[in-house]
Design a protein around this motif. Structure first.
Motif, short mmCIF file in Angstrom:
data_model
loop_
_atom_site.label_atom_id
_atom_site.label_comp_id
_atom_site.label_asym_id
_atom_site.label_seq_id
_atom_site.Cartn_x
_atom_site.Cartn_y
_atom_site.Cartn_z
N VAL A 83 0.83 -1.19 0.00
CA VAL A 83 0.00 0.00 0.00
C VAL A 83 0.88 1.26 0.00
N ALA A 84 1.96 1.24 0.77
CA ALA A 84 2.87 2.40 0.82
C ALA A 84 3.50 2.64 -0.55
N GLU A 85 3.91 1.55 -1.22
CA GLU A 85 4.49 1.69 -2.56
C GLU A 85 3.47 2.24 -3.55
N ALA A 86 2.23 1.75 -3.43
CA ALA A 86 1.17 2.22 -4.34
C ALA A 86 0.91 3.70 -4.11
N ARG A 87 0.92 4.13 -2.84
CA ARG A 87 0.69 5.56 -2.55
C ARG A 87 1.83 6.41 -3.08
N ALA A 88 3.07 5.87 -3.03
CA ALA A 88 4.21 6.60 -3.58
C ALA A 88 4.06 6.73 -5.10
N LEU A 89 3.53 5.67 -5.75
CA LEU A 89 3.31 5.72 -7.20
C LEU A 89 2.27 6.78 -7.56
N ILE A 90 1.23 6.89 -6.74
CA ILE A 90 0.20 7.91 -6.99
C ILE A 90 0.85 9.30 -6.99
N GLU A 91 1.71 9.54 -5.98
CA GLU A 91 2.38 10.85 -5.89
C GLU A 91 3.28 11.08 -7.09
N ARG A 92 3.97 10.00 -7.54
CA ARG A 92 4.88 10.08 -8.68
C ARG A 92 4.10 10.44 -9.96
N MET A 93 2.96 9.74 -10.12
CA MET A 93 2.12 9.98 -11.30
C MET A 93 1.59 11.42 -11.30
N LYS A 94 1.15 11.88 -10.13
CA LYS A 94 0.64 13.25 -10.05
C LYS A 94 1.75 14.25 -10.35
N ALA A 95 2.97 13.96 -9.85
CA ALA A 95 4.10 14.86 -10.12
C ALA A 95 4.38 14.92 -11.62
N MET A 96 4.32 13.74 -12.28
CA MET A 96 4.55 13.72 -13.73
C MET A 96 3.48 14.54 -14.45
N MET A 97 2.25 14.44 -13.96
CA MET A 97 1.15 15.18 -14.60
C MET A 97 1.21 16.67 -14.28
N HIS A 98 2.09 17.05 -13.35
CA HIS A 98 2.32 18.47 -13.11
C HIS A 98 3.61 18.93 -13.77
N GLY A 99 4.19 18.05 -14.61
CA GLY A 99 5.33 18.45 -15.41
C GLY A 99 6.69 18.21 -14.79
N ASP A 100 6.74 17.41 -13.71
CA ASP A 100 8.02 17.11 -13.06
C ASP A 100 8.85 16.17 -13.95
N PRO A 101 10.00 16.66 -14.50
CA PRO A 101 10.78 15.83 -15.43
C PRO A 101 11.41 14.61 -14.76
N ALA A 102 11.72 14.70 -13.46
CA ALA A 102 12.31 13.54 -12.77
C ALA A 102 11.28 12.41 -12.69
N ALA A 103 10.04 12.76 -12.42
CA ALA A 103 8.98 11.75 -12.37
C ALA A 103 8.81 11.09 -13.74
N ALA A 104 8.93 11.89 -14.80
CA ALA A 104 8.74 11.39 -16.16
C ALA A 104 9.83 10.40 -16.56
#
Ligand code: ZN
Length: 165
Positions: A104-125
């Motif tokens: 669950v913790a890993e899944a929540r981290a992925l959610i944050e990563r995906m949201k960061a990518m959708m806000h244009g964060d190049p590291a997340a991409a």
């Protein structure tokens, strides 16, 4: 918000797929998105699901139903049903692919990563943890379509909240 319970085979419907707002993704990435759209992974009902969440995106008409089965604090299985544009359906298909076996913790981290990518964060991409989802990185330039890409993820966030608080 009303839950519209869409029919699985709504007539001819690929809402948004030919929208002029469809982001000009690079052709390789476009292919990946279409591949998931045409051959979704983990699409179907999940008997014995521990959580069952439906969400829709009124701005585009996309719907997603996400079902998860847990083994302790791990996601044992993830399946979805849905209807809508290629970005929304490809994103949730790709999401179920990276979810299985995650805590669950890993899944929540992925959610944050995906949201960061959708806000244009190049590291997340560039984060390999997102797997095929990186194909959607260019969507961040199209705020209306970001809602399509995040629909399945919002359903995931809600499912984890219901199951684990
Ligand atoms: Zn959409």
């Amino acid at each position: 918000m009303m839950d519209r319970h869409p029919e699985p085979d709504r007539a001819g419907g690929v809402p948004g797929a030919t929208s002029p707002e469809t982001p000009p993704l690079s052709s390789l990435f476009q292919q990946l998105v279409l591949e998931h759209y045409k051959k979704p992974r983990n699409r179907g009902e999940l008997p014995g699901a521990d959580v069952d969440v439906r969400m829709n995106n009124p701005s585009c008409g996309d719907t997603v139903r996400l079902q998860l089965r847990f083994d302790g604090d791990r996601i044992a299985q993830a399946r979805f049903l849905g209807d809508g544009c290629s970005i929304s359906q490809a994103s949730v298909s790709m999401m179920t692919q990276v979810l299985e076996g995650k805590t669950v913790a890993e899944a929540r981290a992925l959610i944050e990563r995906m949201k960061a990518m959708m806000h244009g964060d190049p590291a997340a991409a560039r984060d390999k943890a997102l797997g095929d989802l990186r194909a959607l990185a260019g969507v961040h330039r199209f705020p209306v379509r970001v809602r399509c890409a995040l629909l399945g993820w919002n359903a995931l966030e809600e499912a984890l909240r219901q199951a684990f608080g």
